[in-house]
Scaffold this motif. Structure first.
Motif, PDB file in Angstrom:
ATOM      1  N   GLY A   1      -3.945 -10.101  -8.830  1.00  0.00           N
ATOM      2  CA  GLY A   1      -2.615  -9.911  -9.154  1.00  0.00           C
ATOM      3  C   GLY A   1      -1.680  -8.904  -9.086  1.00  0.00           C
ATOM      4  N   ALA A   2      -2.233  -7.719  -8.051  1.00  0.00           N
ATOM      5  CA  ALA A   2      -1.288  -6.690  -7.955  1.00  0.00           C
ATOM      6  C   ALA A   2      -0.572  -6.756  -6.676  1.00  0.00           C
ATOM      7  CB  ALA A   2      -2.184  -5.438  -7.765  1.00  0.00           C
ATOM      8  N   SER A   3       0.576  -6.710  -6.996  1.00  0.00           N
ATOM      9  CA  SER A   3       1.833  -6.629  -5.774  1.00  0.00           C
ATOM     10  C   SER A   3       2.033  -5.115  -5.369  1.00  0.00           C
ATOM     11  CB  SER A   3       3.021  -7.209  -6.390  1.00  0.00           C
ATOM     12  OG  SER A   3       3.536  -6.565  -7.366  1.00  0.00           O
ATOM     13  N   ALA A   4       1.592  -4.182  -5.946  1.00  0.00           N
ATOM     14  CA  ALA A   4       1.667  -2.838  -5.414  1.00  0.00           C
ATOM     15  C   ALA A   4       0.057  -2.180  -5.533  1.00  0.00           C
ATOM     16  CB  ALA A   4       2.542  -2.004  -6.006  1.00  0.00           C
ATOM     17  N   VAL A   5      -0.440  -1.441  -4.540  1.00  0.00           N
ATOM     18  CA  VAL A   5      -1.849  -0.799  -4.649  1.00  0.00           C
ATOM     19  C   VAL A   5      -1.355   0.665  -4.370  1.00  0.00           C
ATOM     20  CG1 VAL A   5      -4.099  -0.640  -3.428  1.00  0.00           C
ATOM     21  CG2 VAL A   5      -2.897  -2.922  -3.713  1.00  0.00           C
TER      22      VAL A   5
ATOM     23  N   ASP B   1     -11.333  -3.229  -1.309  1.00  0.00           N
ATOM     24  CA  ASP B   1     -11.014  -2.691  -2.802  1.00  0.00           C
ATOM     25  C   ASP B   1      -9.506  -3.150  -3.018  1.00  0.00           C
ATOM     26  OD1 ASP B   1     -13.471  -1.474  -3.322  1.00  0.00           O
ATOM     27  OD2 ASP B   1     -12.626   0.405  -2.745  1.00  0.00           O
ATOM     28  N   ALA B   2      -8.459  -2.899  -2.104  1.00  0.00           N
ATOM     29  CA  ALA B   2      -7.267  -3.390  -2.144  1.00  0.00           C
ATOM     30  C   ALA B   2      -7.264  -4.717  -2.183  1.00  0.00           C
ATOM     31  CB  ALA B   2      -6.527  -2.718  -0.992  1.00  0.00           C
ATOM     32  N   LEU B   3      -7.687  -5.762  -1.291  1.00  0.00           N
ATOM     33  CA  LEU B   3      -7.696  -7.141  -1.385  1.00  0.00           C
ATOM     34  C   LEU B   3      -8.087  -7.511  -2.592  1.00  0.00           C
ATOM     35  CD1 LEU B   3      -7.042  -9.399   0.456  1.00  0.00           C
ATOM     36  CD2 LEU B   3      -9.596  -9.403   1.000  1.00  0.00           C
ATOM     37  N   LYS B   4      -9.039  -7.038  -3.154  1.00  0.00           N
ATOM     38  CA  LYS B   4      -9.734  -7.488  -4.523  1.00  0.00           C
ATOM     39  C   LYS B   4      -8.407  -7.157  -5.617  1.00  0.00           C
ATOM     40  CE  LYS B   4     -14.450  -6.688  -3.953  1.00  0.00           C
ATOM     41  NZ  LYS B   4     -15.814  -5.546  -4.272  1.00  0.00           N
ATOM     42  N   ALA B   5      -7.817  -6.271  -5.521  1.00  0.00           N
ATOM     43  CA  ALA B   5      -6.431  -6.011  -6.366  1.00  0.00           C
ATOM     44  C   ALA B   5      -5.679  -6.989  -6.318  1.00  0.00           C
ATOM     45  CB  ALA B   5      -6.278  -4.565  -6.305  1.00  0.00           C
ATOM     46  N   ILE B   6      -5.294  -7.178  -5.012  1.00  0.00           N
ATOM     47  CA  ILE B   6      -4.311  -8.149  -4.684  1.00  0.00           C
ATOM     48  C   ILE B   6      -4.515  -9.429  -5.266  1.00  0.00           C
ATOM     49  CG2 ILE B   6      -2.842  -9.231  -2.710  1.00  0.00           C
ATOM     50  CD1 ILE B   6      -3.559  -6.565  -1.454  1.00  0.00           C
ATOM     51  N   MET B   7      -5.653 -10.182  -4.915  1.00  0.00           N
ATOM     52  CA  MET B   7      -6.384 -11.219  -5.285  1.00  0.00           C
ATOM     53  C   MET B   7      -6.184 -11.337  -6.834  1.00  0.00           C
ATOM     54  SD  MET B   7      -9.342 -12.380  -2.768  1.00  0.00           S
ATOM     55  CE  MET B   7      -9.004 -12.953  -1.318  1.00  0.00           C
TER      56      MET B   7
ATOM     57  N   ALA C   1       0.628  -3.385 -10.746  1.00  0.00           N
ATOM     58  CA  ALA C   1       0.385  -2.407  -9.791  1.00  0.00           C
ATOM     59  C   ALA C   1      -1.084  -1.994 -10.171  1.00  0.00           C
ATOM     60  CB  ALA C   1       1.275  -1.275  -9.695  1.00  0.00           C
ATOM     61  N   CYS C   2      -1.894  -1.644  -9.111  1.00  0.00           N
ATOM     62  CA  CYS C   2      -3.213  -1.291  -9.286  1.00  0.00           C
ATOM     63  C   CYS C   2      -3.151   0.366  -8.972  1.00  0.00           C
ATOM     64  CB  CYS C   2      -4.156  -1.987  -8.366  1.00  0.00           C
ATOM     65  SG  CYS C   2      -6.043  -1.311  -8.745  1.00  0.00           S
ATOM     66  N   SER C   3      -3.787   1.050  -9.856  1.00  0.00           N
ATOM     67  CA  SER C   3      -3.948   2.483  -9.575  1.00  0.00           C
ATOM     68  C   SER C   3      -5.486   3.097 -10.076  1.00  0.00           C
ATOM     69  CB  SER C   3      -2.770   3.163 -10.476  1.00  0.00           C
ATOM     70  OG  SER C   3      -2.966   4.665 -10.247  1.00  0.00           O
ATOM     71  N   GLY C   4      -6.148   3.350  -9.234  1.00  0.00           N
ATOM     72  CA  GLY C   4      -7.810   3.910  -9.634  1.00  0.00           C
ATOM     73  C   GLY C   4      -8.679   2.959  -9.116  1.00  0.00           C
ATOM     74  N   GLY C   5      -9.444   3.788  -8.046  1.00  0.00           N
ATOM     75  CA  GLY C   5     -10.671   3.136  -7.556  1.00  0.00           C
ATOM     76  C   GLY C   5     -10.371   2.351  -6.119  1.00  0.00           C
ATOM     77  N   VAL C   6      -9.310   2.417  -5.742  1.00  0.00           N
ATOM     78  CA  VAL C   6      -9.064   1.774  -4.385  1.00  0.00           C
ATOM     79  C   VAL C   6      -9.443   2.789  -3.171  1.00  0.00           C
ATOM     80  CG1 VAL C   6      -7.296   0.460  -2.906  1.00  0.00           C
ATOM     81  CG2 VAL C   6      -7.302   0.343  -5.147  1.00  0.00           C
TER      82      VAL C   6
ATOM     83  N   PHE D   1       0.732  -1.283   0.136  1.00  0.00           N
ATOM     84  CA  PHE D   1      -0.047  -0.018  -0.001  1.00  0.00           C
ATOM     85  C   PHE D   1       0.863   1.440  -0.012  1.00  0.00           C
ATOM     86  CE2 PHE D   1      -2.018  -3.385   2.674  1.00  0.00           C
ATOM     87  CZ  PHE D   1      -2.799  -3.857   1.767  1.00  0.00           C
ATOM     88  N   MET D   2       0.557   2.142  -1.032  1.00  0.00           N
ATOM     89  CA  MET D   2       1.427   3.409  -1.159  1.00  0.00           C
ATOM     90  C   MET D   2       0.593   4.643  -1.732  1.00  0.00           C
ATOM     91  SD  MET D   2       3.751   2.135  -4.424  1.00  0.00           S
ATOM     92  CE  MET D   2       4.130   0.767  -3.434  1.00  0.00           C
ATOM     93  N   PRO D   3       0.990   5.739  -1.526  1.00  0.00           N
ATOM     94  CA  PRO D   3       0.247   6.719  -2.266  1.00  0.00           C
ATOM     95  C   PRO D   3       0.601   6.720  -3.716  1.00  0.00           C
ATOM     96  CG  PRO D   3       2.057   7.706  -1.168  1.00  0.00           C
ATOM     97  CD  PRO D   3       2.030   6.127  -0.739  1.00  0.00           C
ATOM     98  N   GLY D   4      -0.357   6.892  -4.716  1.00  0.00           N
ATOM     99  CA  GLY D   4      -0.139   6.925  -6.038  1.00  0.00           C
ATOM    100  C   GLY D   4       0.363   8.306  -6.287  1.00  0.00           C
ATOM    101  N   ALA D   5       0.667   8.555  -7.695  1.00  0.00           N
ATOM    102  CA  ALA D   5       1.326   9.865  -8.016  1.00  0.00           C
ATOM    103  C   ALA D   5       0.408  11.043  -8.027  1.00  0.00           C
ATOM    104  CB  ALA D   5       1.497   9.721  -9.628  1.00  0.00           C
TER     105      ALA D   5
END
Length: 332
Positions: free
Chosen positions: A261-265, A253-259, A243-248, A16-20
């Motif tokens: 395939g995202a290793s960065a949210v 939400d984050a868990l769905k992205a990880i499941m 990485a997933c960017s948008g909508g988290v 989990f990190m802030p995006g641009a």
């Protein structure tokens, strides 16, 4: 709970990190993001137009009037208003690196394979641990082919990879003809990761004043669905980081992205709306869910809902498509 992941070759305590975003322009806000648990800091983009303007200004200052009298020199037009100019951007990288103990991911935004890409090397020299290429190009020429549009991107990636040794992630739009094919080409070109997706800010029309208007709309969780589809499709087919960017906005939400395939949210809108502590809330919600469902680590969840295990993803997608269409019923 072990939440550790590897993203772009960087070992992170969690995804989990802030995006641009402009959040990192303020060092005090950077402190708050790190206190809230940010596993990395993603800088906002330095735009091709900023660098091109600086190069043109330098040319005009040193060459254009070399044979003229000083009285003839004209005043340069005012530059576009950017929060950080090129030099200040490099200083901000150095300042953040000196201030925090997490990786710093710099960002370049542009679309043409030209000299401005040399700035990637300066970002690396300033201390950036990785680079995110935020590729934005809108093809409007009917003579331009989809192949040439993709080739522009591939050329940009190849040039950047020649300039730097740090990892490079490419932030894409979802509007390519065959995203898995492009992902394979990007991997061959040297891309170390993909960020899905860039958000496009669509213009509206002011019908009274007959002009186009721009309005910033922050994301909501509904935008995540497009990301989930392509994360699930690309996981295991693109062998580098996703990485997933948008909508988290929430832990789920984050868990769905990880499941998928995202290793960065990456989170932006939720932080702008609720402050840096939302990052900690998302992390805590994911941790609680994993504990309640007796997971031993985040790695068990990573990619567990991707299409990697499905023998015919295309058939799977069509089945869902037909089921959704047939399930709709008009209200009586």
């Amino acid at each position: 709970m072990d939440l550790s992941v590897s993203y772009l070759g960087l070992r992170l305590p969690h995804p989990f990190m802030p995006g641009a975003s402009p959040l990192v322009d303020d060092l005090a806000m950077v402190d708050k993001l790190v206190e809230a648990g940010a596993s990395a800091i993603v800088m906002h983009s330095l735009f091709e137009e900023q660098l091109t303007y600086d190069q043109l200004r330098a040319f005009r200052d040193t060459e254009l009037y070399a044979e003229s009298f000083a009285e003839a020199a004209t005043v340069l037009p005012s530059p576009p208003q950017y929060a950080l100019g090129p030099d200040a951007y490099l200083e901000q990288i150095r300042a953040i690196k000196a201030r925090v103990g997490v990786p710093v991911i710099a960002s370049l935004n542009g679309s043409s394979p030209s000299g401005w890409l040399e700035y990637a090397k300066l970002m690396q020299q300033a201390g950036a641990d990785a680079l995110e290429l935020n590729y934005y190009y809108l093809p409007i020429d009917s003579r331009e082919t989809s192949e040439s549009v993709e080739q522009r991107l591939l050329d940009v990636v190849k040039i950047i990879k020649e300039e730097v040794t740090i990892p490079v992630a490419v932030k894409l739009s979802p509007f390519y003809t065959c995203l898995p094919n492009l992902a394979a080409k990007l991997e061959k070109a040297g891309a170390d990761g993909l960020v899905l997706f860039n958000r496009f800010y669509q213009p509206d029309i002011d019908v009274e004043n007959l002009e186009a208007t721009t309005t910033l709309h922050l994301s909501d969780s509904s935008e995540l669905l497009l990301r989930l589809r392509w994360l699930a499709i690309l996981y295991g087919r693109f062998s580098k980081s996703l990485a997933c960017s948008g909508g988290v906005h929430t832990g789920l939400d984050a868990l769905k992205a990880i499941m998928c395939g995202a290793s960065a949210v990456q989170v932006v809108s939720a932080l702008l709306m609720h402050g840096p502590q939302r990052l900690k809330q998302i992390k805590d919600e994911v941790t609680l869910w994993l504990e309640e469902h007796e997971y031993e680590s985040l790695q068990q969840a990573l990619g567990s809902m991707s299409l990697r295990r499905c023998p015919d993803p295309a058939a799977f997608e069509r089945t869902n498509y037909m089921r959704i269409l047939q399930s709709f019923r008009l209200s009586p």
